[in-house]
Design a protein around this motif. Structure first.
Motif, PDB file in Angstrom:
ATOM      1  N   LEU B  28      24.868 -50.100  -9.889  1.00 28.23           N
ATOM      2  CA  LEU B  28      25.405 -50.782 -11.069  1.00 28.23           C
ATOM      3  C   LEU B  28      25.503 -49.858 -12.275  1.00 28.23           C
ATOM      4  CD1 LEU B  28      23.652 -54.234 -10.682  1.00 28.23           C
ATOM      5  CD2 LEU B  28      26.101 -53.755 -10.522  1.00 28.23           C
ATOM      6  N   LEU B  29      24.646 -48.846 -12.344  1.00 27.34           N
ATOM      7  CA  LEU B  29      24.738 -47.906 -13.454  1.00 27.34           C
ATOM      8  C   LEU B  29      26.111 -47.239 -13.435  1.00 27.34           C
ATOM      9  CD1 LEU B  29      23.348 -46.404 -15.793  1.00 27.34           C
ATOM     10  CD2 LEU B  29      22.592 -44.694 -14.144  1.00 27.34           C
ATOM     11  N   ASP B  30      26.543 -46.875 -12.247  1.00 26.26           N
ATOM     12  CA  ASP B  30      27.842 -46.258 -12.074  1.00 26.26           C
ATOM     13  C   ASP B  30      28.945 -47.224 -12.500  1.00 26.26           C
ATOM     14  OD1 ASP B  30      29.133 -43.849 -10.701  1.00 26.26           O
ATOM     15  OD2 ASP B  30      30.187 -45.535  -9.784  1.00 26.26           O
ATOM     16  N   PRO B  43      18.279 -41.815 -19.310  1.00 27.50           N
ATOM     17  CA  PRO B  43      17.769 -40.471 -19.627  1.00 27.50           C
ATOM     18  C   PRO B  43      17.577 -39.588 -18.400  1.00 27.50           C
ATOM     19  CG  PRO B  43      16.613 -42.125 -20.914  1.00 27.50           C
ATOM     20  CD  PRO B  43      17.481 -42.878 -19.951  1.00 27.50           C
ATOM     21  N   CYS B  44      17.227 -40.165 -17.249  1.00 26.39           N
ATOM     22  CA  CYS B  44      17.009 -39.293 -16.091  1.00 26.39           C
ATOM     23  C   CYS B  44      18.316 -39.066 -15.335  1.00 26.39           C
ATOM     24  CB  CYS B  44      15.935 -39.853 -15.168  1.00 26.39           C
ATOM     25  SG  CYS B  44      16.486 -41.245 -14.171  1.00 26.39           S
ATOM     26  N   GLY B  45      19.435 -39.585 -15.896  1.00 23.61           N
ATOM     27  CA  GLY B  45      20.724 -39.346 -15.259  1.00 23.61           C
ATOM     28  C   GLY B  45      20.925 -40.195 -14.018  1.00 23.61           C
ATOM     29  N   GLY B  46      20.234 -41.320 -13.929  1.00 28.53           N
ATOM     30  CA  GLY B  46      20.461 -42.226 -12.800  1.00 28.53           C
ATOM     31  C   GLY B  46      19.712 -41.809 -11.560  1.00 28.53           C
ATOM     32  N   LYS B  47      18.614 -41.112 -11.749  1.00 27.03           N
ATOM     33  CA  LYS B  47      17.860 -40.632 -10.586  1.00 27.03           C
ATOM     34  C   LYS B  47      16.687 -41.553 -10.257  1.00 27.03           C
ATOM     35  CE  LYS B  47      19.438 -35.962 -10.603  1.00 27.03           C
ATOM     36  NZ  LYS B  47      20.485 -36.194 -11.619  1.00 27.03           N
ATOM     37  N   GLY B  48      16.575 -42.677 -10.963  1.00 25.15           N
ATOM     38  CA  GLY B  48      15.512 -43.629 -10.635  1.00 25.15           C
ATOM     39  C   GLY B  48      14.144 -43.156 -11.045  1.00 25.15           C
ATOM     40  N   ARG B  49      14.058 -42.316 -12.048  1.00 28.58           N
ATOM     41  CA  ARG B  49      12.764 -41.767 -12.434  1.00 28.58           C
ATOM     42  C   ARG B  49      12.284 -42.205 -13.809  1.00 28.58           C
ATOM     43  NH1 ARG B  49      14.322 -36.523  -9.996  1.00 28.58           N
ATOM     44  NH2 ARG B  49      14.814 -35.863 -12.100  1.00 28.58           N
ATOM     45  N   CYS B  50      13.246 -42.459 -14.728  1.00 26.67           N
ATOM     46  CA  CYS B  50      12.808 -42.697 -16.098  1.00 26.67           C
ATOM     47  C   CYS B  50      12.516 -44.174 -16.385  1.00 26.67           C
ATOM     48  CB  CYS B  50      13.849 -42.189 -17.092  1.00 26.67           C
ATOM     49  SG  CYS B  50      15.366 -43.135 -17.063  1.00 26.67           S
ATOM     50  N   GLY B  51      13.095 -45.041 -15.582  1.00 30.20           N
ATOM     51  CA  GLY B  51      12.843 -46.462 -15.768  1.00 30.20           C
ATOM     52  C   GLY B  51      13.471 -47.048 -17.017  1.00 30.20           C
ATOM     53  N   LYS B  52      14.481 -46.340 -17.582  1.00 29.24           N
ATOM     54  CA  LYS B  52      15.031 -46.824 -18.856  1.00 29.24           C
ATOM     55  C   LYS B  52      16.373 -47.558 -18.711  1.00 29.24           C
ATOM     56  CE  LYS B  52      11.884 -44.737 -21.582  1.00 29.24           C
ATOM     57  NZ  LYS B  52      11.400 -44.113 -22.794  1.00 29.24           N
ATOM     58  N   CYS B  53      16.959 -47.489 -17.556  1.00 29.60           N
ATOM     59  CA  CYS B  53      18.288 -48.098 -17.404  1.00 29.60           C
ATOM     60  C   CYS B  53      18.138 -49.571 -17.053  1.00 29.60           C
ATOM     61  CB  CYS B  53      19.083 -47.349 -16.333  1.00 29.60           C
ATOM     62  SG  CYS B  53      18.291 -47.370 -14.722  1.00 29.60           S
ATOM     63  N   ARG B  54      17.309 -50.269 -17.831  1.00 34.28           N
ATOM     64  CA  ARG B  54      16.978 -51.657 -17.524  1.00 34.28           C
ATOM     65  C   ARG B  54      18.138 -52.599 -17.790  1.00 34.28           C
ATOM     66  NH1 ARG B  54      11.150 -52.464 -18.924  1.00 34.28           N
ATOM     67  NH2 ARG B  54      11.867 -54.349 -19.967  1.00 34.28           N
ATOM     68  N   ARG B  83      15.936 -55.301 -13.754  1.00 32.64           N
ATOM     69  CA  ARG B  83      16.117 -54.330 -12.672  1.00 32.64           C
ATOM     70  C   ARG B  83      16.521 -52.993 -13.282  1.00 32.64           C
ATOM     71  NH1 ARG B  83      17.323 -56.558  -7.628  1.00 32.64           N
ATOM     72  NH2 ARG B  83      17.184 -54.385  -6.962  1.00 32.64           N
ATOM     73  N   LEU B  84      16.491 -51.955 -12.490  1.00 35.75           N
ATOM     74  CA  LEU B  84      16.996 -50.660 -12.961  1.00 35.75           C
ATOM     75  C   LEU B  84      18.412 -50.495 -12.414  1.00 35.75           C
ATOM     76  CD1 LEU B  84      13.812 -48.444 -12.551  1.00 35.75           C
ATOM     77  CD2 LEU B  84      14.711 -49.559 -14.605  1.00 35.75           C
ATOM     78  N   ALA B  85      19.358 -50.290 -13.339  1.00 34.93           N
ATOM     79  CA  ALA B  85      20.770 -50.268 -12.940  1.00 34.93           C
ATOM     80  C   ALA B  85      21.059 -49.176 -11.925  1.00 34.93           C
ATOM     81  CB  ALA B  85      21.659 -50.094 -14.178  1.00 34.93           C
ATOM     82  N   CYS B  86      20.308 -48.072 -11.994  1.00 37.97           N
ATOM     83  CA  CYS B  86      20.624 -46.965 -11.099  1.00 37.97           C
ATOM     84  C   CYS B  86      20.055 -47.175  -9.704  1.00 37.97           C
ATOM     85  CB  CYS B  86      20.158 -45.627 -11.684  1.00 37.97           C
ATOM     86  SG  CYS B  86      18.377 -45.396 -11.658  1.00 37.97           S
ATOM     87  N   LEU B  87      19.318 -48.266  -9.518  1.00 38.72           N
ATOM     88  CA  LEU B  87      18.734 -48.527  -8.207  1.00 38.72           C
ATOM     89  C   LEU B  87      19.205 -49.854  -7.643  1.00 38.72           C
ATOM     90  CD1 LEU B  87      15.094 -47.297  -8.964  1.00 38.72           C
ATOM     91  CD2 LEU B  87      16.804 -46.145  -7.548  1.00 38.72           C
TER      92      LEU B  87
END
Ligand code: FES
Ligand code: FES
Lengths: 621, 621
Positions: B28-30, B43-54, B83-87
């Motif tokens: 969904l981030l995409d 911030p982590c570029g969608g790598k599922g690490r920063c937890g900010k793409c809520r 949820r995290l958009a990148c995941l």
């Protein structure tokens, strides 16, 4: 929720296939012209009048046949699934075949037997840059500029985008192609490739492109196609109308021609093994409307009095702006025009014929150049001046608005002759006869005038009248649309399966067209105080000029008979002039010098012209 | 035949809705970043690490929760559909809510109380053209050129396209705005509107735009937003990485920022009642990567040694090339940069602070300018020279990579103080606390150092250790990720519903960042043979500088304590410098003059810096 499945359309032309989704309920002409890469001609602009946008439905569910199609197509054709694209819609999936877009040939006298002159205004510069290091972190751009220290060069953004790769691939050696202070191309290392340019002649009907080696002047390849804008109308006026009908139409017309030109360049590059980034310069001529459409300029005021183009000035444009995929810094030279209806294509003819240089020297002997296309443009050189006019001759000599008319394509009847009572004809490329091109029509009409089948007023005998006189050609006369028509080729011999006819209506079209040209010539001469006897040469430009028999042209009164012996065909003079201006900046400037010495006579407001036009309406006896 | 129905996604942000089709199976981030106009930070570029793409799923069928999401989100949050958009992918129609993209404010000291100086390099020309007639059919272009006879003006093709309408609407009177031989705008008649320009500061985190009257220098409006490229990574390096991962990624990054800037200009124009065609000039600064991405230039070689940008030269570009909808002839000034990591934004600070003029005069008293953002750029002026360096300080001071870090947005804790054993804090705009901005972190850390909760080596006491000492703040220490963390705000008071913590890991991040800056300052001084005592002023640029308490900065060793009293905050110096170069061509040239007097010190290869960096790693005692 809409769950209706989209309609898929399968299109074939020349063995190429395309699948697309038919999203709207628009007619197929609209779909084919906007959503497929194929070319379809629609001389009436999709108004259901010309009957030329023929397609063949191979399978599927088209909309029902309309009355207009019944009037324009024969029952056998309808039975074969032939339809008019502008009157047919898809009601389900369809498979459609388009006639091959026959590639017009007709560059008979444009063979470039020898390299054309180049003027050496291009310079090549090879630079060895110091590679960057942690001690020397200058940007690629700064590094290049400092190596060019003595030159004030502009690097366009399109080149900046390529800069990092070019410099690194060449291991910090780079080769620049310069014209004045412009970088036309920037290549890695010291490449072995050629440095090429392309001359483009955008005709209303035909687009031609010529590929040259910019250093040797050698002609490498040509490509010529029907103008893909044909789908929006055959002539300048119908394209202008289309451009005004909707806000996106101008963009659509521009995209159509630019995509076509880019494709033509691509094909030439592939055939000659040249990389498109080796093409660094282009020169584009055409009538003012074609140039406006290619540049995305509105032709609105070209079409209404007092007929004002947006620009007639010479332009230098980045190829990138015209979406042509040439070298990143490539420039397109657009030579100037004279007026709304006398364009750079005509000036190109003046240049190619040698008239321009004579005018520049102030010593032009009286001579005419005529380009008979959709319009008939006529220019008269004399001393240090050029006088120009444009007649709305209509596209009859290009085969448009003629029942069995075709362009200068393979199978076009280009010569008709008579030995005793036997008629014979030749066709372009000796292909089976398809229809008449302009030269064939003029030949046949001249012959019918001689034979008394058509009289001075343009009236054609009916079969009964001819039979009554015991005319040997009487049996070739048939009735067509309740008027007489002359059948040259029977259905069994014609490649279309239909007889090839010259109709009474065709004669009327030719009559109007030739009167306009003849009256235009006389108006120019009168204005300059010259008579037919003063004219040394009459240059005939355009594909039509290649095929035209001067005697026939004089017989029907298209060219005054006094000038019949002075005709010199200059073939695709526009393409030649564009090529000369591509290869020499001096020649590009020559266009502008000639244009500054040109007067334009607006015939639409000339009482003199109107009078001569009426006089010229009759055929010579 | 596929008949599967497409998935529809409904997105809401700040009350704005968007419906779109989810064509691919991308996360969904995409989808959100490419197909909706909304902004989401990743911030982590969608790598599922920063937890900010809520994101919050309001209804519909998302893909199942992943382990990574379980690790980064709390059970209560998952229960609310966070949820995290990148995941997360869509497996059916979805309705999604995005957190409002809080508009960063923080231009505290950039209030433009008075008009800025203008230098009168713009000229207005009013022309009365002779209307065309059948007797005078010159093209619009030729007519304009001949009215401009004495000026050698270039008319760009974008202006040609507008020419016919502009001339006719103004009844052949037209007003031109000129800069040198460029036509920036061409208007009908003698319009009463304003002549405006826009200064743009593209920060990695925040983009700011400032609208000015070009004649009076009056500031009309500003707009500031989070950089929409944030979805591709928080910092310069992750954006560069993204640009290299796929052939279309660079274009995508470029489009993202240009669309955002165009939208910001549009909003300012609407708010102030100005027509976008009245905006004739722009000036764009930013760090070199942001400028490369905005111009579509590859930042590849910025990221690898020896760190070479494509260009650091000043550029003048047609606004049209950057798809900014300003006047047809509008130009964008792009001031020069120093190196891969010292950009026009830093030079803008040098200009805005007055250091530039002093350097030009050859009489700069020793002074420093520091911009602490993702990188910490430091410049030292002295006499007629500027020395610059850039430290990879990381984005800790911008709140990134900090557990409860946020940018300078409403609700960010910007000040923490202690009276007795009582801690108190203030937030930006006095909104309920959301997290720490850089200034708040520095304050809190200074306080914890003073209180002995964090020691010289950066180690934080555990609760047990603190309790053992009877430390009054002991109860605020908790365990987080098996390490100690200091809780400033309890879950019940925080606007996120979660406690606001400073973790041991956060302290480590700050420690690395401050060491880099402090070592950078010392390297520059050493190289110039100067000592702390020689420095007259330390200018602190960037939003961070507005909020930072100089004492706290000195306490944690970010700024050497000798300089603590010499700090002067210059607010958004980059925006101010860009505005000055927008309003004055002379100031635009001043950038280049300063840049020519600048030396850059590459810290990554400086042994001296490495040594000082290790020295500065400890916190002052
Ligand atoms: S009949 Fe279809 S285009 Fe003319
Ligand atoms: S976790 Fe999704 S962007 Fe970082």
């Amino acid at each position: 929720m809409e769950t209706q499945r989209a309609i898929t359309i399968h299109t074939i032309q020349n063995g190429k296939e395309h699948f697309g989704e038919y999203g709207t309920s628009a007619h197929l002409l609209d779909y084919l012209s906007k959503q497929t890469p194929f070319t379809l001609q629609a001389p009436c602009g999709g108004k259901g009048r010309c009957g030329k946008c023929r397609i063949q439905i191979l399978s599927g569910t088209p909309s029902p046949v309309t009355d207009a199609e019944r009037a324009l197509l024969r029952p056998e054709e309808l039975a074969q699934g032939i339809r008019l694209a502008c009157l047919t819609r898809a009601e389900g999936d369809l498979s459609i075949q388009l006639e091959g877009s026959k590639r017009p040939i007709g560059n008979k006298s444009f063979l470039f037997p020898h390299p054309l002159p180049v003027d050496g205004s291009l310079r090549t510069l090879v630079l060895e840059l110091v590679p960057p290091s942690l001690e020397d972190q200058r940007s690629d751009h700064s590094r290049l500029l400092s190596a060019l220290a003595t030159e004030a060069l502009e690097i366009p953004p399109s080149l900046l985008r390529e800069l990092p790769q070019v410099l690194r691939e060449g291991n910090w050696r780079t080769t620049l192609l310069l014209q004045k202070n412009r970088i036309l191309s920037l290549l890695s290392g010291t490449p072995l490739g050629k440095t090429c340019g392309v001359a483009i002649d955008i005709g209303t009907t035909t687009v031609a492109a010529y590929l040259f080696d910019l250093y040797t002047g050698e002609h490498l390849d040509s490509q010529s196609e029907l103008n893909a804008q044909g789908v929006f109308g055959a002539d300048v006026i119908s394209r202008i109308q289309f451009s005004l009908e909707g806000p996106a139409n101008l963009t659509q017309l521009q995209k159509k021609i630019l995509t076509q030109i880019d494709g033509m360049i691509h094909q030439m590059a592939r055939r000659t093994g040249i990389h498109q980034s080796e093409i660094c310069l282009a020169c584009m001529v055409g009538n003012p409307t074609m140039i406006h459409l290619a540049l995305g300029l509105s032709p609105r005021y070209i079409a209404e009095a007092p007929f004002i183009p947006v620009t007639t000035e010479p332009l230098l444009l980045p190829a990138r702006d015209l979406r042509l995929s040439l070298s990143a810094g490539a420039i397109v030279r657009v030579p100037p025009a004279v007026s709304a209806y006398v364009g750079s294509d005509i000036l190109a003819g003046v240049v190619a014929s040698g008239m321009a240089k004579a005018i520049q020297a102030g010593s032009a002997v009286p001579s005419l150049l005529i380009d008979i296309g959709t319009n008939g443009e006529i220019v008269l050189a004399h001393g240090d001046r050029l006088v120009a006019c444009s007649t709305a001759a209509g596209p009859a000599f290009e085969g448009a608005q003629i029942a069995c008319g075709v362009g200068g394509v393979a199978g076009a009847i280009d010569r008709v002759s008579k030995a005793g009572d036997e008629l014979s004809y030749t066709t372009i490329l000796e292909s089976p006869p398809l229809g008449f091109c302009g030269a064939g029509i003029v030949d046949l009409l001249a012959l019918l005038l001689d034979a008394g089948i058509v009289d001075e007023t343009g009236r054609m005998l009916t079969r009964e009248e001819a039979a009554r006189e015991g005319h040997p050609l009487a049996e070739r006369l048939i009735s067509y649309d309740e008027e007489p028509a002359f059948q040259l080729v029977g259905a069994e011999k014609s490649s279309t399966g239909m007889p090839i006819l010259l109709t009474q209506q065709d004669v009327r079209e030719i009559q109007l067209a030739k009167a306009a040209i003849a009256a235009g010539i006389r108006t120019l001469l009168k204005g300059s105080g010259l008579s037919f006897g003063d004219i040394q040469t009459l240059y005939l430009a355009g594909g039509f000029g290649n095929y035209l028999d001067p005697r026939s042209a004089a017989r029907i009164g298209l060219i005054p008979k006094e000038l019949g012996g002075k005709i010199q065909s200059v073939g695709n003079a526009a393409g030649m002039g564009a090529s000369l201006a591509l290869l020499s900046e001096k020649t590009f400037f020559l266009f502008q010098q000639v244009r500054e010495r040109t007067s334009y006579i607006e015939l639409s407001s000339s009482a003199e012209f109107q009078e001569l036009y009426v006089e010229e309406m009759l055929f010579p006896t």
